[in-house]
Design a protein around this motif. Structure first.
Motif, mmCIF file in Angstrom:
data_model
loop_
_atom_site.group_PDB
_atom_site.id
_atom_site.type_symbol
_atom_site.label_atom_id
_atom_site.label_comp_id
_atom_site.label_asym_id
_atom_site.label_seq_id
_atom_site.Cartn_x
_atom_site.Cartn_y
_atom_site.Cartn_z
ATOM 1 N N SER A 1 0.757 -1.037 -0.039
ATOM 2 C CA SER A 1 0.119 0.015 0.030
ATOM 3 C C SER A 1 0.859 1.232 -0.019
ATOM 4 O O SER A 1 0.597 2.349 0.675
ATOM 5 C CB SER A 1 -0.956 0.008 1.215
ATOM 6 N N HIS A 2 1.962 1.104 -0.522
ATOM 7 C CA HIS A 2 2.997 2.274 -0.474
ATOM 8 C C HIS A 2 2.381 3.473 -1.113
ATOM 9 O O HIS A 2 2.890 4.707 -0.454
ATOM 10 C CB HIS A 2 4.312 1.838 -1.259
ATOM 11 N N ASP A 3 1.662 3.603 -1.917
ATOM 12 C CA ASP A 3 1.161 4.930 -2.687
ATOM 13 C C ASP A 3 -0.001 5.787 -2.043
ATOM 14 O O ASP A 3 -0.575 6.342 -2.559
ATOM 15 C CB ASP A 3 0.929 4.873 -4.203
ATOM 16 N N TYR A 4 -0.708 4.801 -1.059
ATOM 17 C CA TYR A 4 -1.971 5.113 -0.539
ATOM 18 C C TYR A 4 -1.953 5.663 0.701
ATOM 19 O O TYR A 4 -3.015 6.284 1.324
ATOM 20 C CB TYR A 4 -2.789 3.762 -0.511
ATOM 21 N N GLY A 5 -0.979 5.624 1.542
ATOM 22 C CA GLY A 5 -0.677 6.462 2.705
ATOM 23 C C GLY A 5 -1.550 5.596 4.066
ATOM 24 O O GLY A 5 -1.786 4.624 3.985
ATOM 25 N N PRO A 6 -1.229 6.213 5.072
ATOM 26 C CA PRO A 6 -1.641 5.419 6.489
ATOM 27 C C PRO A 6 -3.160 5.113 6.374
ATOM 28 O O PRO A 6 -3.563 4.193 7.176
ATOM 29 C CB PRO A 6 -1.323 6.402 7.510
ATOM 30 N N TYR A 7 -4.094 5.752 5.726
ATOM 31 C CA TYR A 7 -5.483 5.385 5.863
ATOM 32 C C TYR A 7 -5.530 3.899 5.252
ATOM 33 O O TYR A 7 -6.419 3.169 5.840
ATOM 34 C CB TYR A 7 -6.331 6.283 5.007
ATOM 35 N N VAL A 8 -4.997 3.434 4.403
ATOM 36 C CA VAL A 8 -5.175 2.107 3.687
ATOM 37 C C VAL A 8 -4.482 1.144 4.637
ATOM 38 O O VAL A 8 -5.053 0.133 4.707
ATOM 39 C CB VAL A 8 -4.557 2.209 2.247
ATOM 40 N N LEU A 9 -3.588 1.725 5.249
ATOM 41 C CA LEU A 9 -2.754 0.538 6.253
ATOM 42 C C LEU A 9 -3.542 0.650 7.294
ATOM 43 O O LEU A 9 -3.654 -0.683 8.039
ATOM 44 C CB LEU A 9 -1.353 1.243 6.556
ATOM 45 N N LEU A 10 -4.246 1.575 7.738
ATOM 46 C CA LEU A 10 -5.206 1.409 8.932
ATOM 47 C C LEU A 10 -6.328 0.315 8.496
ATOM 48 O O LEU A 10 -6.618 -0.533 9.338
ATOM 49 C CB LEU A 10 -5.991 2.790 9.060
ATOM 50 N N ALA A 11 -6.863 0.241 7.212
ATOM 51 C CA ALA A 11 -7.988 -0.624 6.790
ATOM 52 C C ALA A 11 -7.224 -1.823 6.879
ATOM 53 O O ALA A 11 -7.984 -3.133 7.266
ATOM 54 C CB ALA A 11 -8.499 -0.158 5.364
ATOM 55 N N VAL A 12 -6.199 -1.957 6.334
ATOM 56 C CA VAL A 12 -5.501 -3.275 6.209
ATOM 57 C C VAL A 12 -5.347 -4.024 7.515
ATOM 58 O O VAL A 12 -5.618 -5.197 7.621
ATOM 59 C CB VAL A 12 -4.141 -3.191 5.356
ATOM 60 N N LEU A 13 -4.777 -3.479 8.265
ATOM 61 C CA LEU A 13 -4.728 -3.832 9.861
ATOM 62 C C LEU A 13 -5.995 -4.162 10.485
ATOM 63 O O LEU A 13 -6.017 -5.105 10.957
ATOM 64 C CB LEU A 13 -3.888 -2.613 10.729
ATOM 65 N N PHE A 14 -7.036 -3.233 10.356
ATOM 66 C CA PHE A 14 -8.322 -3.830 10.920
ATOM 67 C C PHE A 14 -8.731 -5.030 10.207
ATOM 68 O O PHE A 14 -8.935 -5.947 10.988
ATOM 69 C CB PHE A 14 -9.413 -2.802 10.380
ATOM 70 N N ILE A 15 -8.584 -5.366 8.976
ATOM 71 C CA ILE A 15 -9.081 -6.595 8.179
ATOM 72 C C ILE A 15 -7.970 -7.687 8.961
ATOM 73 O O ILE A 15 -8.600 -8.936 9.117
ATOM 74 C CB ILE A 15 -8.714 -6.559 6.715
ATOM 75 N N ILE A 16 -6.865 -7.347 9.192
ATOM 76 C CA ILE A 16 -6.055 -8.675 9.664
ATOM 77 C C ILE A 16 -6.370 -9.016 11.013
ATOM 78 O O ILE A 16 -6.472 -10.055 11.341
ATOM 79 C CB ILE A 16 -4.459 -8.112 9.616
ATOM 80 N N THR A 17 -6.495 -7.837 11.793
ATOM 81 C CA THR A 17 -6.895 -8.163 13.220
ATOM 82 C C THR A 17 -8.287 -8.747 13.381
ATOM 83 O O THR A 17 -8.604 -9.639 14.087
ATOM 84 C CB THR A 17 -6.898 -6.957 14.084
ATOM 85 N N ASN A 18 -9.343 -8.366 12.342
ATOM 86 C CA ASN A 18 -10.493 -8.907 12.384
ATOM 87 C C ASN A 18 -10.635 -10.451 12.052
ATOM 88 O O ASN A 18 -11.295 -11.088 12.592
ATOM 89 C CB ASN A 18 -11.625 -7.982 11.444
ATOM 90 N N ILE A 19 -9.815 -10.815 11.257
ATOM 91 C CA ILE A 19 -9.620 -12.312 10.658
ATOM 92 C C ILE A 19 -9.159 -12.915 11.700
ATOM 93 O O ILE A 19 -9.828 -14.151 12.228
ATOM 94 C CB ILE A 19 -8.695 -12.418 9.514
ATOM 95 N N PHE A 20 -8.259 -12.315 12.308
ATOM 96 C CA PHE A 20 -7.636 -13.189 13.479
ATOM 97 C C PHE A 20 -8.703 -13.432 14.720
ATOM 98 O O PHE A 20 -8.773 -14.476 15.274
ATOM 99 C CB PHE A 20 -6.551 -12.582 14.192
#
Length: 377
Positions: free
Chosen positions: A267-286
């Motif tokens: 997500s290099h070109d999308y900034g921290p907002y996308v990383l926030l979304a990715v982290l939410f999805i990973i944690t939620n799957i866990f």
């Protein structure tokens, strides 16, 4: 019952002590040398998620959930002193993974199993069925069963359709007062400027007021001395301790940095907002596959490494972990309240997916949109 479980989860995300997940993340923040959450800080986003979730449940639960469940057998073997009790198996039940034929339930608990319910199925031919955590047993027994095992961690819950009052009216009001004292005290103790009026080494934090409240409850005999340890969830404490160890191992071994770098590269070109979304999805799957506490502990070092490598405020990532780890709506195994209602409501696994997945999406959208506005990067 599923809406009841979900509302319990939604309420828990609004305060520091509402769920052990928030306390796990709070402890890890303190361990990392940063300031943790105040009592109601998570409510800044949690209240919006809770309101949206409650509105969704009011509008759609009747359409998405089964309207009825099979009635419990009314067999009482002609003995008026016996009646049916529903018992939800907890993690410390000694017969887990043993078949009903192998484990003599009647000898252990003085009750006869009539039915076993699991994932929407009811088993009456029991000899070859194995016990699992979260199973609901319908047992024929007398009044002593709930009195003996009602406060034990062997069963998550016991119900016989009757109201059960464990304490007198005065004790209940006094307990409510102690709860308010604990919450108000911890909230006031964390206000700016309070520390300068306190002696050195004294902190009026949640641990301080919980300790005082516990001592007062013991002194006033709200619970008897022989049951001091019955109210401690040892399995949860051990799970949290193990999760801390795994989290620290991920941090020390470099696995967390490796995963964070991989996520950033995606997500290099999308900034921290996308990383926030990715982290939410990973944690939620866990949290849907294991447990909420373990999910939070596993996601924390990734969040810390993400914020460090990006050079941004880590707090938005920590709050996202709290919201995502508690948002266990799509499966019955991620959160204990879901396990409790699954058997008693005779729900299938797909019932949780049908009504829970949209609630996961609602929580995701509100979290990713609001959290950076409240805790800027």
């Amino acid at each position: 019952l599923i809406p009841l479980s979900y509302v319990t989860i939604l309420g828990g995300i609004c305060t520091l002590i509402g769920t052990s997940t928030n306390l796990v993340v709070h402890s890890m923040i303190l361990d990392a040398g940063m300031k943790g959450f105040s009592m109601f800080e998570l409510g800044k986003v949690g209240i919006f998620i809770a309101l949206a979730g409650i509105i969704y449940l009011f509008l759609f639960s009747k359409k998405l959930l089964p309207a009825t469940r099979p009635e419990t057998t009314n067999e009482e073997d002609g003995d008026s002193s016996l009646h049916l009790v529903e018992a939800v198996i907890g993690p410390r039940f000694p017969g887990i993974n043993k078949t009903v034929g192998e484990f003599d339930f009647k000898r252990h608990y003085g009750a006869e199993i009539k039915e076993l319910r699991r994932s929407g199925r009811t088993y009456t031919d029991l000899n070859e069925v194995s016990f699992r955590e979260g199973d609901t047993l319908v047992v024929l027994t007398d009044d002593s069963f709930i009195q003996t095992w009602g406060e034990s961690s062997v069963f998550l819950m016991l119900a016989n359709g009757k109201e059960y009052e464990p304490a007198g009216k005065k004790k209940r009001w006094f307990t409510l007062f102690l709860l308010l004292f604990m919450i108000v005290g911890a909230t006031v103790g964390e206000l700016p400027g309070i520390e300068k009026y306190l002696p050195e080494g004294i902190k009026l934090d949640m641990f301080f007021f919980v300790s005082i409240t516990t001592v007062i409850m013991a002194w006033s005999k709200i619970f008897p001395p022989q049951k001091y340890t019955k109210y401690i969830s040892w399995d949860i404490l051990i799970t949290i301790a193990c999760a801390f160890a795994i989290s620290k191992a991920m941090e020390n071994s470099g696995v967390a940095d490796l995963l964070a770098g991989y996520i950033i590269s995606l997500s290099h070109d999308y900034g921290p907002y996308v990383l926030l979304a990715v982290l939410f999805i990973i944690t939620n799957i866990f949290t849907e596959l294991i447990t909420n506490n373990a999910a939070a502990a596993l996601a924390f070092p990734i969040a810390l490494s993400l914020s460090t490598q990006l050079g941004v405020n880590p707090m938005p990532f920590f709050v996202v972990i709290c919201m995502a780890a508690s948002a266990s709506f799509s499966t019955p195994i991620g959160y204990q309240t879901n396990l409790i209602v699954q058997g008693i409501g005779n729900y299938k696994f797909t019932d949780f997916v049908r009504i829970g997945l949209p609630l996961n999406i609602i929580t995701f959208l509100i979290s990713v949109f609001l959290i950076p506005l409240i805790w800027p990067f």
